[in-house]
Scaffold this active site. Sequence first.
Site, short mmCIF file in Angstrom:
data_model
loop_
_atom_site.label_atom_id
_atom_site.label_comp_id
_atom_site.label_asym_id
_atom_site.label_seq_id
_atom_site.Cartn_x
_atom_site.Cartn_y
_atom_site.Cartn_z
N LYS A 314 0.81 -1.20 0.04
CA LYS A 314 0.13 -0.12 -0.06
C LYS A 314 0.82 1.32 0.21
CE LYS A 314 -4.41 -1.63 1.25
NZ LYS A 314 -5.56 -1.70 2.32
N ARG A 349 -3.64 -9.90 5.14
CA ARG A 349 -3.99 -10.11 3.38
C ARG A 349 -2.97 -9.67 2.94
NH1 ARG A 349 -6.78 -6.68 -0.20
NH2 ARG A 349 -8.18 -8.00 -1.64
#
Length: 374
Positions: A314, A349
């Site tokens: 991210k 995740r």
Amino acid sequence: MNLSHIPADARFTLKPTWFVPSPIGLPDGAAARMGNGLIWFQGYELTARRDGARAVRVTIPVEGFADIVARLPDALAERAHRLAAHISAPRPPLALGDRTIRFDAPQVMAILNVTPDSFSDGGKHIGDPQAAADTGFAMAAAGAALVDVGGESTRPRAARLWEGDEIARIVPVIERLAAAGVPVSVDTRKAAVMEAALAAGAKIVNDVSALRHDPRSMEVVAAAGCPVILMHAPSAGDDPHDNPAGYADVVSDVFDMLEERVEACVAAGIGRERIMVDPGLGFGKGLADNLALVNGLAAFQGLGVPLLFAGSRKRLIGALSNEAPVSERLGGSIALAFRAAQQGAQMVRVHDVKESVQALHLWRGLADAGLSAV
């Protein structure tokens, strides 16, 4: 310890702190266990807010916690005990047909996007269901407990996708994975897509809107009796990143929203034992917000359900790494997964399954060694 300065109408969270490798050698009652995992701690950080602003932050030792919070007004004392009980409550395993996912050690969820435009792997698996399924098989073989299949990008300002197209992208992939016994979750906000994915063999619904985007989604999940992952996003509209108001205290604000959604699900007939939460790193949150969420992850154990952390590749990593592109964020992704495990996340995740599984094996080895040290 005097807690009389906490307003009677305050809202507060408890965050485990003062972590220790083992309760061995400590006085009885000096440490508490987080869930049924391998993490022990000696203090609770209490953050109280009133009218959206932080009023108090204080650390309370586990030893003597009951005596200290007994001095609070009845409603606040009751909430403190409830949050502490949630933190230490065992997380039941998820029964997914022939497979069971246990939460006594952190697990890995693999990301499998069947999209042309997702921020990291968009276009990689589009148009070839067998190739996408083969990637999912490899992820399961590498140690993923769950493969999360998504057909719509949720990056900022992504184009809205018609549910029929989303179904056409993911169902052939889910069918192949499920037929081979791979546990699958479906990453979607749409009730019709949930229904199609569950019929194709998916076992879990993973909704970035926490079942707020589609008015029928709560009903679908309750009727299916399947587990659900509720993620925090500031908007339930087409762009989940839309957040003009910002946050007063991001950890507390995200906690409050997820707490409300957990209770709404329970009221709708979805058992608490079938609910997971995800604080939604990167969704409508700036760098400071994301860093605060990572440091405050342990507070979400107060919801009493398993915690999923999704930090893989991210923007946060690039922002702290000379704007490293998505393809060069493996090191940061592994660091975030390891940090999440240290804070009690029951599942991470990830895009990079093999490396993440290896990191969590190391975490488990260190935790086991700490517990057995004398």
